[in-house]
Design an enzyme around this catalytic site. Structure first.
Site, mmCIF file in Angstrom:
data_model
loop_
_atom_site.group_PDB
_atom_site.id
_atom_site.type_symbol
_atom_site.label_atom_id
_atom_site.label_comp_id
_atom_site.label_asym_id
_atom_site.label_seq_id
_atom_site.Cartn_x
_atom_site.Cartn_y
_atom_site.Cartn_z
ATOM 1 N N LYS A 117 0.871 -1.174 0.000
ATOM 2 C CA LYS A 117 0.000 0.000 0.000
ATOM 3 C C LYS A 117 0.903 1.218 0.000
ATOM 4 O O LYS A 117 2.032 1.156 0.516
ATOM 5 C CB LYS A 117 -0.844 0.000 1.280
ATOM 6 C CG LYS A 117 -2.093 0.811 1.191
ATOM 7 C CD LYS A 117 -3.239 0.018 0.582
ATOM 8 C CE LYS A 117 -4.498 0.833 0.493
ATOM 9 N NZ LYS A 117 -5.614 0.097 -0.103
ATOM 10 N N GLY B 19 -25.398 2.383 1.504
ATOM 11 C CA GLY B 19 -24.427 3.018 0.607
ATOM 12 C C GLY B 19 -24.684 2.611 -0.826
ATOM 13 O O GLY B 19 -24.470 1.468 -1.210
ATOM 14 N N GLY C 230 -23.301 3.837 -3.711
ATOM 15 C CA GLY C 230 -22.287 4.484 -4.547
ATOM 16 C C GLY C 230 -21.881 3.592 -5.708
ATOM 17 O O GLY C 230 -22.689 2.802 -6.214
ATOM 18 N N ASN C 231 -20.619 3.694 -6.090
ATOM 19 C CA ASN C 231 -20.139 2.942 -7.257
ATOM 20 C C ASN C 231 -20.420 1.454 -7.137
ATOM 21 O O ASN C 231 -20.878 0.822 -8.088
ATOM 22 C CB ASN C 231 -18.628 3.146 -7.424
ATOM 23 C CG ASN C 231 -18.333 4.497 -8.014
ATOM 24 O OD1 ASN C 231 -19.032 4.949 -8.918
ATOM 25 N ND2 ASN C 231 -17.309 5.161 -7.501
ATOM 26 N N VAL C 232 -20.139 0.885 -5.978
ATOM 27 C CA VAL C 232 -20.330 -0.557 -5.809
ATOM 28 C C VAL C 232 -21.768 -0.870 -5.386
ATOM 29 O O VAL C 232 -22.414 -1.746 -5.967
ATOM 30 C CB VAL C 232 -19.333 -1.126 -4.768
ATOM 31 C CG1 VAL C 232 -19.558 -2.620 -4.582
ATOM 32 C CG2 VAL C 232 -17.896 -0.869 -5.203
ATOM 33 N N TYR D 261 -24.584 0.649 -5.791
ATOM 34 C CA TYR D 261 -25.580 0.820 -6.850
ATOM 35 C C TYR D 261 -25.566 -0.391 -7.800
ATOM 36 O O TYR D 261 -26.612 -0.949 -8.153
ATOM 37 C CB TYR D 261 -25.292 2.115 -7.620
ATOM 38 C CG TYR D 261 -26.071 2.248 -8.892
ATOM 39 C CD1 TYR D 261 -27.432 2.548 -8.867
ATOM 40 C CD2 TYR D 261 -25.452 2.053 -10.130
ATOM 41 C CE1 TYR D 261 -28.165 2.634 -10.040
ATOM 42 C CE2 TYR D 261 -26.169 2.150 -11.311
ATOM 43 C CZ TYR D 261 -27.530 2.444 -11.267
ATOM 44 O OH TYR D 261 -28.240 2.523 -12.424
HETATM 45 P P1 NAD Z 1 -18.409 5.322 -3.231
HETATM 46 O O1 NAD Z 1 -17.793 6.502 -2.569
HETATM 47 O O2 NAD Z 1 -18.692 5.367 -4.687
HETATM 48 O O3 NAD Z 1 -19.784 4.933 -2.506
HETATM 49 C C1 NAD Z 1 -19.991 5.012 -1.146
HETATM 50 C C2 NAD Z 1 -21.423 5.465 -0.947
HETATM 51 O O4 NAD Z 1 -21.696 5.462 0.453
HETATM 52 C C3 NAD Z 1 -21.671 6.909 -1.423
HETATM 53 O O5 NAD Z 1 -22.845 6.940 -2.220
HETATM 54 C C4 NAD Z 1 -21.841 7.697 -0.142
HETATM 55 O O6 NAD Z 1 -22.746 8.778 -0.284
HETATM 56 C C5 NAD Z 1 -22.386 6.643 0.775
HETATM 57 N N1 NAD Z 1 -22.197 6.897 2.201
HETATM 58 C C6 NAD Z 1 -21.192 7.538 2.824
HETATM 59 N N2 NAD Z 1 -21.394 7.569 4.160
HETATM 60 C C7 NAD Z 1 -22.532 6.877 4.370
HETATM 61 C C8 NAD Z 1 -23.271 6.533 5.528
HETATM 62 N N3 NAD Z 1 -22.892 6.928 6.736
HETATM 63 N N4 NAD Z 1 -24.400 5.787 5.375
HETATM 64 C C9 NAD Z 1 -24.811 5.405 4.152
HETATM 65 N N5 NAD Z 1 -24.169 5.731 3.012
HETATM 66 C C10 NAD Z 1 -23.050 6.453 3.126
HETATM 67 O O7 NAD Z 1 -17.453 4.100 -2.871
HETATM 68 P P2 NAD Z 1 -17.448 2.662 -3.541
HETATM 69 O O8 NAD Z 1 -16.354 2.615 -4.544
HETATM 70 O O9 NAD Z 1 -18.817 2.285 -3.930
HETATM 71 O O10 NAD Z 1 -16.972 1.774 -2.324
HETATM 72 C C11 NAD Z 1 -17.885 1.407 -1.308
HETATM 73 C C12 NAD Z 1 -17.155 0.591 -0.240
HETATM 74 O O11 NAD Z 1 -16.590 -0.577 -0.833
HETATM 75 C C13 NAD Z 1 -15.988 1.328 0.422
HETATM 76 O O12 NAD Z 1 -15.875 0.889 1.767
HETATM 77 C C14 NAD Z 1 -14.789 0.829 -0.356
HETATM 78 O O13 NAD Z 1 -13.605 0.897 0.404
HETATM 79 C C15 NAD Z 1 -15.194 -0.617 -0.614
HETATM 80 N N6 NAD Z 1 -14.539 -1.212 -1.778
HETATM 81 C C16 NAD Z 1 -14.691 -0.654 -3.006
HETATM 82 C C17 NAD Z 1 -14.055 -1.234 -4.105
HETATM 83 C C18 NAD Z 1 -14.222 -0.676 -5.483
HETATM 84 O O14 NAD Z 1 -13.854 -1.349 -6.444
HETATM 85 N N7 NAD Z 1 -14.776 0.511 -5.645
HETATM 86 C C19 NAD Z 1 -13.254 -2.380 -3.932
HETATM 87 C C20 NAD Z 1 -13.132 -2.943 -2.656
HETATM 88 C C21 NAD Z 1 -13.780 -2.333 -1.579
#
Ligand code: NAD
Length: 363
Positions: free
Chosen positions: A80, A185, A187-189, A191
């Site tokens: 990391k 949540g 977001g990207n994942v 949704y």
């Molecule tokens: P993102 O930022 O796109 O989505 C996170 C969502 O959570 C956002 O829509 C945000 O508004 C919402 N959010 C924030 N605080 C909140 C709360 N208190 N209650 C409810 N919703 C809340 O991030 P992502 O890429 O979708 O990642 C989501 C999680 O998955 C993170 O913990 C990330 O570390 C983990 N993750 C993501 C990936 C990836 O490929 N993107 C890979 C491994 C792990």
């Protein structure tokens, strides 16, 4: 600041401190273990309050990557990097290029990917000065759609596959029609996970701090919007944390009504032993670092020659790994997080920390 005696130090192979006064770069790169291959992991940028906090994060997160890659059957080690600074204020192209030069000095022992505070665009800028960046090339993704390197679709698909494995194990059903799932949540994942679940016939409840994210899930998937307080306590089959860490804790676990927790968020357990508390409450927990590995699998293949069908099949092995963890957990009566760690350690050269060595002697 102590390094070797730091509580998060776990016989890390290499910890490098970099500075570049011209651009203001201050960064640390940690390679935890490279017995399976070069250490791949995100490059995070964050305005840490202290050097101690930075070191803690980089030591802890790099170790986590060793375990995640081993469990995802990747020929990768764990690493990391962290850049100290506020991405909104301090990020410049010069800074990213300087980081790229630092990575180049490591001669391929560490490969950086995007993380919180950095984007694919930033990694591309680093890539002007090093070949040691991943997830930066456009290609046709595992789902047959054009991809700019964003790992979220693969993370969401892997989480969906893992959620199905957990549901089948705990609830004895492979058909998700009518399955009740709460997604925290969107977001990207989250949704994309919600879309997979909706397409499979599941009923959804959602909460996100951003109203527009919730509205989209309501409109597209017929999801029911709920409040922050409700999302983890609903009478549903599955809770899928896809936002924050530490949501599974002393306060929330006794209130869960779901029998399965399966979501993508990193570090869902507030303390490592919260997996035991989940088990005591009869809840099957899919360890986050196993179920959310689709993204790193995708990024890995992006560096080694991306074949969509091969990547899809690899992401689907997340279900097999979880099945093995669940079966061992049942057999040994031990929580899934502990089993997952032990399974990972079987797959890489693990040097016990002094604490573990003492425990082994005592046992
Ligand atoms: P993102 O930022 O796109 O989505 C996170 C969502 O959570 C956002 O829509 C945000 O508004 C919402 N959010 C924030 N605080 C909140 C709360 N208190 N209650 C409810 N919703 C809340 O991030 P992502 O890429 O979708 O990642 C989501 C999680 O998955 C993170 O913990 C990330 O570390 C983990 N993750 C993501 C990936 C990836 O490929 N993107 C890979 C491994 C792990």
């Amino acid at each position: 600041m102590n390094v070797f005696s730091h509580p998060e130090f776990d016989n890390h192979e290499q910890v490098c401190f970099f500075t570049d006064p011209r651009t203001g770069l201050k960064a640390i790169v940690a390679v935890h273990n490279s017995s399976r291959g070069p250490a791949l992991g995100g490059c995070r940028m964050f305005p840490y309050a202290s050097d101690e906090e930075v070191l803690r994060d980089v030591l802890r997160l790099s170790k986590g990557m060793t375990y995640k890659s081993a469990l995802a059957n990747l020929d990768l080690g764990g690493g990391k990097s962290v850049i100290i600074g506020d991405p909104r204020q301090h990020k410049t192209e010069e800074l990213m290029e300087a980081m790229g030069r630092c990575l180049e000095q490591l001669g391929g022992r560490y490969i950086a990917a995007e993380d919180s505070g950095t984007s694919v665009a930033d990694l591309k800028v680093m890539g002007r000065c090093t070949t040691q960046v991943a997830g930066v090339s456009a290609h046709i993704g595992f789902d047959g759609k054009p991809s700019d390197g964003d790992p979220s679709p693969a993370t969401a698909y892997g989480t969906f596959v893992g959620l199905k494995a957990a549901v089948e194990h705990k609830l004895g059903r492979s058909d998700l029609t009518g399955l009740k799932v709460a997604v925290q949540g969107i977001g990207n994942v989250g949704y994309r996970l919600a879309r997979h679940l909706h397409e499979a016939g599941a009923q959804l409840w959602v909460y996100d701090i951003h109203q527009d994210q919730m509205d989209r899930a309501v409109k597209e998937f017929g999801a029911t919007p709920v409040s922050a307080d409700e999302i983890l306590r609903l009478p549903v089959d599955v809770v899928a944390p896809c936002a924050l860490g530490a949501v599974l804790n002393d306060a929330s676990i006794p209130q869960l009504q779901a029998k399965v927790v399966a979501g993508a968020a990193n570090n869902q357990l507030e303390r490592p032993d919260h997996d035991a508390l989940l088990m005591q409450h009869g809840i099957l927990y899919a360890p986050d670092f196993v179920i959310n590995a689709g993204g790193i699998i995708d990024v890995f293949h992006g560096r080694t020659g991306y074949e969509p069908d091969k990547v899809r099949a690899h992401v689907e092995t997340i279900g097999d790994t979880l099945n093995e963890i669940f079966s061992r957990s049942d057999r040994d009566g031990r929580p899934t997080g502990i089993i997952a760690n032990a399974l990972a350690e079987e797959r890489f050269d693990h040097i016990p920390t002094p604490g573990e060595a003492n425990l082994a002697k005592a046992g």
